[in-house]
Design a protein around this motif. Sequence first.
Motif, PDB file in Angstrom:
ATOM      1  N   GLN A 127       0.828  -1.210   0.000  1.00  0.00           N
ATOM      2  CA  GLN A 127       0.000   0.000   0.000  1.00  0.00           C
ATOM      3  C   GLN A 127       0.863   1.261   0.000  1.00  0.00           C
ATOM      4  O   GLN A 127       0.580   2.214  -0.719  1.00  0.00           O
ATOM      5  CB  GLN A 127      -0.928   0.010   1.223  1.00  0.00           C
ATOM      6  CG  GLN A 127      -2.161  -0.836   1.049  1.00  0.00           C
ATOM      7  CD  GLN A 127      -3.060  -0.326  -0.045  1.00  0.00           C
ATOM      8  OE1 GLN A 127      -2.981  -0.748  -1.194  1.00  0.00           O
ATOM      9  NE2 GLN A 127      -3.930   0.597   0.294  1.00  0.00           N
ATOM     10  N   LYS A 171      -7.967  -3.200  -2.410  1.00  0.00           N
ATOM     11  CA  LYS A 171      -8.363  -3.696  -1.091  1.00  0.00           C
ATOM     12  C   LYS A 171      -7.515  -4.905  -0.718  1.00  0.00           C
ATOM     13  O   LYS A 171      -7.015  -5.622  -1.582  1.00  0.00           O
ATOM     14  CB  LYS A 171      -9.843  -4.061  -1.101  1.00  0.00           C
ATOM     15  CG  LYS A 171     -10.735  -2.858  -1.311  1.00  0.00           C
ATOM     16  CD  LYS A 171     -12.179  -3.257  -1.386  1.00  0.00           C
ATOM     17  CE  LYS A 171     -12.992  -1.993  -1.620  1.00  0.00           C
ATOM     18  NZ  LYS A 171     -14.297  -2.256  -2.157  1.00  0.00           N
ATOM     19  N   GLU A 172      -7.386  -5.108   0.575  1.00  0.00           N
ATOM     20  CA  GLU A 172      -6.547  -6.197   1.058  1.00  0.00           C
ATOM     21  C   GLU A 172      -7.018  -7.550   0.523  1.00  0.00           C
ATOM     22  O   GLU A 172      -6.207  -8.408   0.176  1.00  0.00           O
ATOM     23  CB  GLU A 172      -6.506  -6.212   2.583  1.00  0.00           C
ATOM     24  CG  GLU A 172      -5.489  -7.195   3.124  1.00  0.00           C
ATOM     25  CD  GLU A 172      -5.245  -7.053   4.614  1.00  0.00           C
ATOM     26  OE1 GLU A 172      -4.292  -7.689   5.093  1.00  0.00           O
ATOM     27  OE2 GLU A 172      -5.982  -6.311   5.293  1.00  0.00           O
ATOM     28  N   ARG A 173      -8.312  -7.744   0.403  1.00  0.00           N
ATOM     29  CA  ARG A 173      -8.798  -9.035  -0.100  1.00  0.00           C
ATOM     30  C   ARG A 173      -8.382  -9.259  -1.550  1.00  0.00           C
ATOM     31  O   ARG A 173      -8.078 -10.375  -1.946  1.00  0.00           O
ATOM     32  CB  ARG A 173     -10.304  -9.172   0.101  1.00  0.00           C
ATOM     33  CG  ARG A 173     -11.159  -8.382  -0.843  1.00  0.00           C
ATOM     34  CD  ARG A 173     -12.647  -8.783  -0.696  1.00  0.00           C
ATOM     35  NE  ARG A 173     -13.426  -8.136  -1.703  1.00  0.00           N
ATOM     36  CZ  ARG A 173     -13.969  -6.939  -1.582  1.00  0.00           C
ATOM     37  NH1 ARG A 173     -13.830  -6.259  -0.449  1.00  0.00           N
ATOM     38  NH2 ARG A 173     -14.650  -6.417  -2.566  1.00  0.00           N
ATOM     39  N   ASP A 174      -8.348  -8.174  -2.372  1.00  0.00           N
ATOM     40  CA  ASP A 174      -7.881  -8.312  -3.757  1.00  0.00           C
ATOM     41  C   ASP A 174      -6.383  -8.576  -3.799  1.00  0.00           C
ATOM     42  O   ASP A 174      -5.907  -9.399  -4.584  1.00  0.00           O
ATOM     43  CB  ASP A 174      -8.222  -7.060  -4.564  1.00  0.00           C
ATOM     44  CG  ASP A 174      -9.708  -6.927  -4.817  1.00  0.00           C
ATOM     45  OD1 ASP A 174     -10.395  -7.967  -4.931  1.00  0.00           O
ATOM     46  OD2 ASP A 174     -10.200  -5.785  -4.893  1.00  0.00           O
ATOM     47  N   VAL A 177      -6.667   2.253  -5.516  1.00  0.00           N
ATOM     48  CA  VAL A 177      -7.002   1.592  -4.263  1.00  0.00           C
ATOM     49  C   VAL A 177      -7.178   0.112  -4.556  1.00  0.00           C
ATOM     50  O   VAL A 177      -7.969  -0.273  -5.410  1.00  0.00           O
ATOM     51  CB  VAL A 177      -8.296   2.168  -3.651  1.00  0.00           C
ATOM     52  CG1 VAL A 177      -8.695   1.374  -2.411  1.00  0.00           C
ATOM     53  CG2 VAL A 177      -8.113   3.643  -3.323  1.00  0.00           C
TER      54      VAL A 177
END
Length: 169
Positions: free
Chosen positions: A109, A122-125, A120
């Motif tokens: 990040q 996301k952590e799940r991606d 952006v």
Amino acid sequence: MRGIIVEGIDCSGKSTLIKNIKLMLKKYGGFDVKELEHIECNSQYERYLYEYASARKIIFHRSHISESVFGKHLRNSTPFTDKEDEILNKIVNNDFIVILAEVNYSMFQSRLMGTKKYQVIKERDYLAITERFKHAMLNIKHFKYSSDSTDSMVKMCETVVSSLLNANH
């Protein structure tokens, strides 16, 4: 060995590693660098066969592995049949040193925010993409590179150069 392939998610340290490997290989006659980013074409399989067959003393920034990983992630499909993927993996295993660059999410990040193409993710991606890379590498001999320190980068450069020189003698 025809060359080196460096794979991994964006901002995982691939470019910095490639720059440093290239610098270390200068005293051995040098290597070119080629980025194999996604391009629209009739056959991705034929494209990668050509790239791999014509490679000599080259460092590829990405390969068919990224094509498959990001194809699955972004388009829910891969451009390769299982047999095509198997053939490309066999070529890579026989002719290239492969490195999977990894980085933890917070560093990812931070690096991503510093790029011109900030987006952006996301952590799940991030986790889904990194897991796809790990899965894609199951049948490929490779080095894992954690880009968390200068020491790990220097060690990886030395390991790759040593492996390349040993393979070519």
